[in-house]
Motif scaffolding. Sequence first.
Motif, PDB file in Angstrom:
ATOM      1  N   GLY A   1      30.084  45.299  32.749  1.00 42.23           N
ATOM      2  CA  GLY A   1      31.485  45.604  32.465  1.00 42.23           C
ATOM      3  C   GLY A   1      32.241  46.125  33.675  1.00 42.23           C
ATOM      4  O   GLY A   1      33.264  46.807  33.540  1.00 42.23           O
ATOM      5  N   LYS A   2      31.758  45.775  34.857  1.00 45.82           N
ATOM      6  CA  LYS A   2      32.366  46.293  36.095  1.00 45.82           C
ATOM      7  C   LYS A   2      33.809  45.819  36.298  1.00 45.82           C
ATOM      8  O   LYS A   2      34.663  46.624  36.685  1.00 45.82           O
ATOM      9  CB  LYS A   2      31.497  45.862  37.279  1.00 45.82           C
ATOM     10  N   THR A   3      34.062  44.537  36.019  1.00 42.82           N
ATOM     11  CA  THR A   3      35.416  44.009  36.256  1.00 42.82           C
ATOM     12  C   THR A   3      36.433  44.738  35.381  1.00 42.82           C
ATOM     13  O   THR A   3      37.473  45.183  35.876  1.00 42.82           O
ATOM     14  CB  THR A   3      35.457  42.486  35.981  1.00 42.82           C
TER      15      THR A   3
ATOM     16  N   THR B   1      34.470  31.171  47.753  1.00 43.85           N
ATOM     17  CA  THR B   1      34.495  29.704  47.642  1.00 43.85           C
ATOM     18  C   THR B   1      34.386  29.282  46.177  1.00 43.85           C
ATOM     19  O   THR B   1      34.411  28.092  45.887  1.00 43.85           O
ATOM     20  CB  THR B   1      33.308  29.082  48.420  1.00 43.85           C
ATOM     21  N   ARG B   2      34.250  30.260  45.262  1.00 46.85           N
ATOM     22  CA  ARG B   2      34.161  29.864  43.849  1.00 46.85           C
ATOM     23  C   ARG B   2      35.554  29.459  43.356  1.00 46.85           C
ATOM     24  O   ARG B   2      36.559  30.040  43.773  1.00 46.85           O
ATOM     25  CB  ARG B   2      33.544  31.013  43.044  1.00 46.85           C
ATOM     26  N   PRO B   3      35.600  28.442  42.467  1.00 48.02           N
ATOM     27  CA  PRO B   3      36.903  28.026  41.947  1.00 48.02           C
ATOM     28  C   PRO B   3      37.544  29.144  41.127  1.00 48.02           C
ATOM     29  O   PRO B   3      36.829  29.944  40.502  1.00 48.02           O
ATOM     30  CB  PRO B   3      36.578  26.824  41.053  1.00 48.02           C
TER      31      PRO B   3
ATOM     32  N   ASP C   1      43.554  38.217  42.870  1.00 47.13           N
ATOM     33  CA  ASP C   1      42.163  38.447  42.433  1.00 47.13           C
ATOM     34  C   ASP C   1      41.208  38.157  43.579  1.00 47.13           C
ATOM     35  O   ASP C   1      40.266  38.897  43.831  1.00 47.13           O
ATOM     36  CB  ASP C   1      41.836  37.540  41.247  1.00 47.13           C
ATOM     37  N   TYR C   2      41.435  37.064  44.239  1.00 44.55           N
ATOM     38  CA  TYR C   2      40.641  36.620  45.386  1.00 44.55           C
ATOM     39  C   TYR C   2      41.547  35.803  46.298  1.00 44.55           C
ATOM     40  O   TYR C   2      42.596  35.339  45.875  1.00 44.55           O
ATOM     41  CB  TYR C   2      39.514  35.671  44.930  1.00 44.55           C
ATOM     42  N   PHE C   3      41.057  35.582  47.530  1.00 50.38           N
ATOM     43  CA  PHE C   3      41.609  34.510  48.353  1.00 50.38           C
ATOM     44  C   PHE C   3      40.631  33.351  48.154  1.00 50.38           C
ATOM     45  O   PHE C   3      39.467  33.454  48.549  1.00 50.38           O
ATOM     46  CB  PHE C   3      41.668  34.910  49.831  1.00 50.38           C
TER      47      PHE C   3
ATOM     48  N   TYR D   1      30.083  31.610  47.960  1.00 54.28           N
ATOM     49  CA  TYR D   1      30.188  32.633  49.000  1.00 54.28           C
ATOM     50  C   TYR D   1      31.300  33.634  48.662  1.00 54.28           C
ATOM     51  O   TYR D   1      32.344  33.257  48.142  1.00 54.28           O
ATOM     52  CB  TYR D   1      30.517  31.997  50.349  1.00 54.28           C
ATOM     53  N   TYR D   2      31.044  34.890  49.016  1.00 55.56           N
ATOM     54  CA  TYR D   2      32.021  35.969  48.819  1.00 55.56           C
ATOM     55  C   TYR D   2      32.013  36.838  50.070  1.00 55.56           C
ATOM     56  O   TYR D   2      30.940  37.126  50.609  1.00 55.56           O
ATOM     57  CB  TYR D   2      31.629  36.861  47.636  1.00 55.56           C
ATOM     58  N   GLY D   3      33.178  37.288  50.514  1.00 51.68           N
ATOM     59  CA  GLY D   3      33.195  38.151  51.692  1.00 51.68           C
ATOM     60  C   GLY D   3      34.416  39.054  51.745  1.00 51.68           C
ATOM     61  O   GLY D   3      35.458  38.760  51.168  1.00 51.68           O
TER      62      GLY D   3
ATOM     63  N   LEU E   1      36.280  48.425  46.388  1.00 57.08           N
ATOM     64  CA  LEU E   1      35.633  47.146  46.693  1.00 57.08           C
ATOM     65  C   LEU E   1      34.653  46.795  45.579  1.00 57.08           C
ATOM     66  O   LEU E   1      33.720  47.556  45.312  1.00 57.08           O
ATOM     67  CB  LEU E   1      34.838  47.217  48.002  1.00 57.08           C
ATOM     68  N   ASP E   2      34.896  45.680  44.922  1.00 57.62           N
ATOM     69  CA  ASP E   2      33.999  45.195  43.870  1.00 57.62           C
ATOM     70  C   ASP E   2      33.104  44.160  44.533  1.00 57.62           C
ATOM     71  O   ASP E   2      33.490  43.002  44.691  1.00 57.62           O
ATOM     72  CB  ASP E   2      34.874  44.586  42.763  1.00 57.62           C
ATOM     73  N   ILE E   3      31.922  44.602  44.979  1.00 59.19           N
ATOM     74  CA  ILE E   3      31.039  43.676  45.698  1.00 59.19           C
ATOM     75  C   ILE E   3      29.604  43.794  45.179  1.00 59.19           C
ATOM     76  O   ILE E   3      29.256  44.768  44.527  1.00 59.19           O
ATOM     77  CB  ILE E   3      31.082  43.886  47.235  1.00 59.19           C
TER      78      ILE E   3
HETATM   79  P1  5GP Z   1      32.782  36.854  40.116  1.00 55.76           P
HETATM   80  O1  5GP Z   1      32.601  35.444  40.571  1.00 55.76           O
HETATM   81  O2  5GP Z   1      32.264  37.074  38.734  1.00 55.76           O
HETATM   82  O3  5GP Z   1      34.199  37.342  40.315  1.00 55.76           O
HETATM   83  O4  5GP Z   1      31.881  37.776  41.077  1.00 55.76           O
HETATM   84  C1  5GP Z   1      30.513  37.534  41.193  1.00 55.76           C
HETATM   85  C2  5GP Z   1      29.890  38.647  42.023  1.00 55.76           C
HETATM   86  O5  5GP Z   1      30.384  38.591  43.357  1.00 55.76           O
HETATM   87  C3  5GP Z   1      30.182  40.059  41.517  1.00 55.76           C
HETATM   88  O6  5GP Z   1      28.968  40.786  41.508  1.00 55.76           O
HETATM   89  C4  5GP Z   1      31.128  40.626  42.549  1.00 55.76           C
HETATM   90  O7  5GP Z   1      30.959  42.017  42.686  1.00 55.76           O
HETATM   91  C5  5GP Z   1      30.650  39.921  43.796  1.00 55.76           C
HETATM   92  N1  5GP Z   1      31.661  39.908  44.861  1.00 55.76           N
HETATM   93  C6  5GP Z   1      32.997  39.748  44.740  1.00 55.76           C
HETATM   94  N2  5GP Z   1      33.585  39.843  45.939  1.00 55.76           N
HETATM   95  C7  5GP Z   1      32.610  40.071  46.837  1.00 55.76           C
HETATM   96  C8  5GP Z   1      32.582  40.282  48.250  1.00 55.76           C
HETATM   97  O8  5GP Z   1      33.590  40.263  48.946  1.00 55.76           O
HETATM   98  N3  5GP Z   1      31.376  40.482  48.809  1.00 55.76           N
HETATM   99  C9  5GP Z   1      30.213  40.504  48.099  1.00 55.76           C
HETATM  100  N4  5GP Z   1      29.093  40.764  48.750  1.00 55.76           N
HETATM  101  N5  5GP Z   1      30.200  40.320  46.770  1.00 55.76           N
HETATM  102  C10 5GP Z   1      31.377  40.103  46.153  1.00 55.76           C
END
Ligand code: 5GP
Length: 205
Positions: free
Chosen positions: A17-19, A40-42, A52-54, A80-82, A100-102
């Motif tokens: 329930g983090k989001t 890179t996720r759609p 929400d994202y770039f 990929y996420y960054g 930061l939600d990472i």
């Molecule tokens: P979702 O695709 O459900 O938004 O996120 C999937 C996972 O990617 C989640 O655990 C989220 O915390 C993680 N995430 C989102 N942004 C980043 C980021 O910038 N870096 C990293 N390492 N993880 C991320």
Amino acid sequence: MIKKGLSFVVSAPSGAGKTSLCRAVLSEMSTLQFSISHTTRPARSGEVNGQDYFFVDKNTFKTGITTGEFLEWAEVHGNYYGTSKKQLATWRDQGIDVLLDIDTQGAMQLQAASSECIYIYILPPSFDILRQRLENRGSDAPEEIARRLKKAGDEIKCYDRYQYLIINEDLEKAQKNLQAIIFAERSRLKSNTRNWVKERFINHL
Ligand code: 5GP
């Protein structure tokens, strides 16, 4: 008082329930900025680019990796996420606190780089509840649920690398806990606050 912005790193296994928790806290605290990651996720329905994202393609992301654009990055569920180095540095220098939600891979990279962050881990009340939440999402195929559960297990093993733990049994309570951590960290004595007290008080005594 010159104050650097604080960085609150929040991680959790999928289904904790983090989001929802992050959204609830961000909507209550206008002084807290969400760190907008690159991915890179759609985009999912309702998600907005730049909010929400770039959302970028794989080539753009990979170029970002080679040019050192990311403070941390990870591959999660095949995407990929960054976190942008520049964006976070700008907010930090402007004294803006950031959430930061990472995932744990990213959090561990920040720790390895000795990034000054506050690390918060979120867990559901039990592993059974986590499994139920992942199964009840309905949209995911059984293999996808199994994959997410395996990843959740790997994520949970990292809990001890965090400074705070919040059990998300009740969203409202979890929200209050997260806000309490943020308020407490804002009042923590640091070198800049010590200098401020010295200039205003100690030097006059
Ligand atoms: P979702 O695709 O459900 O938004 O996120 C999937 C996972 O990617 C989640 O655990 C989220 O915390 C993680 N995430 C989102 N942004 C980043 C980021 O910038 N870096 C990293 N390492 N993880 C991320």
